[in-house]
Write a protein that holds these residues in place. Structure first.
Motif, PDB file in Angstrom:
ATOM      1  N   UNK A 247       0.856  -1.283   0.039  1.00 40.77           N
ATOM      2  CA  UNK A 247       0.035  -0.004   0.038  1.00 40.77           C
ATOM      3  C   UNK A 247       1.022   1.194  -0.018  1.00 40.77           C
ATOM      4  N   UNK A 248       0.194   2.417   0.288  1.00 35.34           N
ATOM      5  CA  UNK A 248       0.915   3.766   0.111  1.00 35.34           C
ATOM      6  C   UNK A 248       0.185   4.629   1.066  1.00 35.34           C
ATOM      7  N   UNK A 249       1.142   5.695   1.592  1.00 35.80           N
ATOM      8  CA  UNK A 249       0.551   7.060   2.008  1.00 35.80           C
ATOM      9  C   UNK A 249       0.563   8.076   1.306  1.00 35.80           C
ATOM     10  N   UNK A 250      -0.291   9.080   1.114  1.00 37.26           N
ATOM     11  CA  UNK A 250       0.028  10.024   0.370  1.00 37.26           C
ATOM     12  C   UNK A 250      -0.375  11.391   1.136  1.00 37.26           C
ATOM     13  N   UNK A 251       0.616  12.542   0.993  1.00 38.18           N
ATOM     14  CA  UNK A 251       0.200  13.719   1.734  1.00 38.18           C
ATOM     15  C   UNK A 251       0.051  14.798   0.753  1.00 38.18           C
ATOM     16  N   UNK A 252      -1.284  15.270   0.705  1.00 43.54           N
ATOM     17  CA  UNK A 252      -1.580  16.146  -0.461  1.00 43.54           C
ATOM     18  C   UNK A 252      -1.523  15.531  -1.996  1.00 43.54           C
ATOM     19  N   UNK A 253      -1.730  14.339  -1.948  1.00 44.82           N
ATOM     20  CA  UNK A 253      -1.598  13.473  -3.151  1.00 44.82           C
ATOM     21  C   UNK A 253      -0.385  13.139  -3.722  1.00 44.82           C
ATOM     22  N   UNK A 254       0.539  13.459  -2.768  1.00 44.46           N
ATOM     23  CA  UNK A 254       1.972  12.906  -3.282  1.00 44.46           C
ATOM     24  C   UNK A 254       2.479  11.824  -2.207  1.00 44.46           C
ATOM     25  N   UNK A 255       2.855  10.906  -2.726  1.00 44.08           N
ATOM     26  CA  UNK A 255       3.474   9.562  -1.828  1.00 44.08           C
ATOM     27  C   UNK A 255       4.338   9.899  -1.061  1.00 44.08           C
ATOM     28  N   UNK A 256       4.296   9.524   0.328  1.00 42.28           N
ATOM     29  CA  UNK A 256       5.338   9.597   1.131  1.00 42.28           C
ATOM     30  C   UNK A 256       6.477   8.603   1.012  1.00 42.28           C
ATOM     31  N   UNK A 257       7.705   9.195   0.722  1.00 43.51           N
ATOM     32  CA  UNK A 257       8.748   8.491   0.425  1.00 43.51           C
ATOM     33  C   UNK A 257      10.085   8.289   1.553  1.00 43.51           C
ATOM     34  N   UNK A 258       9.546   9.227   2.485  1.00 45.66           N
ATOM     35  CA  UNK A 258      10.624   9.692   3.914  1.00 45.66           C
ATOM     36  C   UNK A 258      10.079  10.807   4.566  1.00 45.66           C
ATOM     37  N   UNK A 259      10.969  11.266   5.610  1.00 47.27           N
ATOM     38  CA  UNK A 259      10.458  12.112   6.507  1.00 47.27           C
ATOM     39  C   UNK A 259      10.362  13.782   5.305  1.00 47.27           C
ATOM     40  N   UNK A 260       9.665  14.726   5.885  1.00 51.20           N
ATOM     41  CA  UNK A 260       9.514  15.883   5.152  1.00 51.20           C
ATOM     42  C   UNK A 260       9.078  17.306   5.933  1.00 51.20           C
ATOM     43  N   UNK A 261       9.700  18.306   5.623  1.00 51.06           N
ATOM     44  CA  UNK A 261       9.048  19.548   6.430  1.00 51.06           C
ATOM     45  C   UNK A 261       7.913  19.750   6.620  1.00 51.06           C
ATOM     46  N   UNK A 262       6.862  19.269   5.762  1.00 54.24           N
ATOM     47  CA  UNK A 262       5.316  19.378   5.950  1.00 54.24           C
ATOM     48  C   UNK A 262       4.865  18.556   7.076  1.00 54.24           C
ATOM     49  N   UNK A 263       5.951  17.642   7.750  1.00 58.16           N
ATOM     50  CA  UNK A 263       5.308  17.039   8.762  1.00 58.16           C
ATOM     51  C   UNK A 263       6.379  17.196   9.907  1.00 58.16           C
ATOM     52  N   UNK A 264       5.929  17.123  11.127  1.00 51.97           N
ATOM     53  CA  UNK A 264       6.790  17.432  12.343  1.00 51.97           C
ATOM     54  C   UNK A 264       6.318  16.452  13.683  1.00 51.97           C
ATOM     55  N   UNK A 265       6.999  15.758  14.128  1.00 52.20           N
ATOM     56  CA  UNK A 265       6.662  14.716  15.163  1.00 52.20           C
ATOM     57  C   UNK A 265       7.041  15.278  16.730  1.00 52.20           C
ATOM     58  N   UNK A 266       6.120  15.040  17.589  1.00 50.68           N
ATOM     59  CA  UNK A 266       6.257  15.313  18.974  1.00 50.68           C
ATOM     60  C   UNK A 266       6.204  14.190  19.934  1.00 50.68           C
ATOM     61  N   UNK A 267       7.367  13.639  20.199  1.00 50.87           N
ATOM     62  CA  UNK A 267       7.332  12.428  20.815  1.00 50.87           C
ATOM     63  C   UNK A 267       6.811  12.374  22.480  1.00 50.87           C
ATOM     64  N   UNK A 268       6.680  11.276  23.231  1.00 54.55           N
ATOM     65  CA  UNK A 268       6.461  11.133  24.389  1.00 54.55           C
ATOM     66  C   UNK A 268       7.656  11.493  25.609  1.00 54.55           C
ATOM     67  N   UNK A 269       8.848  11.219  24.891  1.00 57.73           N
ATOM     68  CA  UNK A 269      10.192  11.331  25.775  1.00 57.73           C
ATOM     69  C   UNK A 269      10.887  12.613  25.542  1.00 57.73           C
ATOM     70  N   UNK A 270      10.065  13.653  25.132  1.00 58.17           N
ATOM     71  CA  UNK A 270      10.874  14.929  24.740  1.00 58.17           C
ATOM     72  C   UNK A 270      11.873  15.142  23.712  1.00 58.17           C
TER      73      UNK A 270
END
Length: 276
Positions: free
Chosen positions: A75-98
């Motif tokens: 399968x695949x995941x798309x962001x704004x119609x573009x397949x995700x192939x790795x991390x990108x500046x359009x996504x940011x992650x906040x983790x539990x362990x700071x």
């Protein structure tokens, strides 16, 4: 329960995604573990979506796939119609362990993500100071993580994520390590931060807590140990919300009871049919 009806042109599309891992048993044999199986869902721009489910149901795996930190087996995941192939500046992650850098100040930690993106020093400083003010830490810029409380450290993590101006904010149980009072405060502050942030953010928030999901989210996705989506519920509560008021709201009580009835069989390993 009101089931969410996905609209057109979603920001996030998860299309028939399966994720499997291979682990070694006893040093010789290998076993294939399925973390997600044939999962399909859409998330619209501007939604605050909570992913709820028992341990081991694939919540964090889904978040990591959307972040591009790992790739689907099928399968695949798309962001704004573009397949995700790795991390990108359009996504940011906040983790539990700071995950703050202990040798860097609050300000320098918030600037770190922008450094990796090659943003100029002047622009980094301006955006970092704005993000720090947004999370209520003005005056703490020169302090180091060890000098901050757990709640303040998590605010730094949120500011670091917001400073890169992502379209999508991915949060993996960000308040799970905090005490109950601080957790409640952070939930209220997150609602204000997301509402006030420029270019209203789309948030995907992983949690084990039904109450947290109902306080924060516009929509709750319930995942099953069968590695798929059990329910997709749009919440009937208007914003702004206060936890003290929700606790006596009949709609809140009804949705919570429904989610408890769905999740209790999951917590004991039993399978539950989707509710109408």
């Amino acid at each position: 329960m009101q089931i969410h009806n996905n609209g057109h042109n979603p920001l996030v599309q998860v299309q028939n995604v399966t994720k499997q891992y291979t682990k070694t048993i006893g040093g010789t044999r290998t076993q294939t573990v399925t973390a997600l199986a044939q999962l399909t869902l859409n998330i619209q721009a501007g939604e605050f979506v909570a992913i709820l489910g028992a341990s081991g149901c694939g919540k964090t795996t889904l978040l990591r796939l959307i972040a591009g930190l790992t790739m689907p087996t099928e399968g695949r995941i798309l962001i704004d119609g573009v397949p995700v192939s790795g991390p990108g500046p359009d996504r940011a992650v906040v983790f539990q362990d700071f995950r703050l850098l202990p040798w860097r100040t609050c300000l320098a930690n918030v600037e770190f993500g922008m450094e990796l993106l090659g943003i100029s020093t002047a622009q980094r400083r301006e955006r970092a100071l704005e993000a720090i003010a947004l999370v209520g830490l003005r005056g703490w810029e020169t302090y180091y993580p060890a000098e901050l409380s757990g709640g303040m450290q998590q605010r730094v993590g949120i500011a670091r994520a917001l400073a890169v101006n992502p379209r999508l904010l991915l949060m993996d149980e960000p308040f799970g390590a905090l005490d109950a009072i601080t957790r409640s405060q952070m939930q209220q502050e997150l609602m204000q931060i997301v509402a006030n942030a420029a270019h209203h953010k789309t948030v995907i928030f992983v949690t084990h807590s039904i109450d947290e999901a109902l306080i924060l989210a516009d929509r709750v996705l319930v995942m099953t140990r069968g590695r798929s989506l059990l329910e997709d519920i749009t919440l009937p509560f208007e914003r702004p919300r206060r936890q003290s008021e929700l606790l006596t709201d009949s709609a809140y009580i009804e949705v919570k009871q429904h989610l408890l009835s769905v999740l209790e069989p999951e917590s004991t390993g039993q399978q539950s049919a989707p509710q109408p």
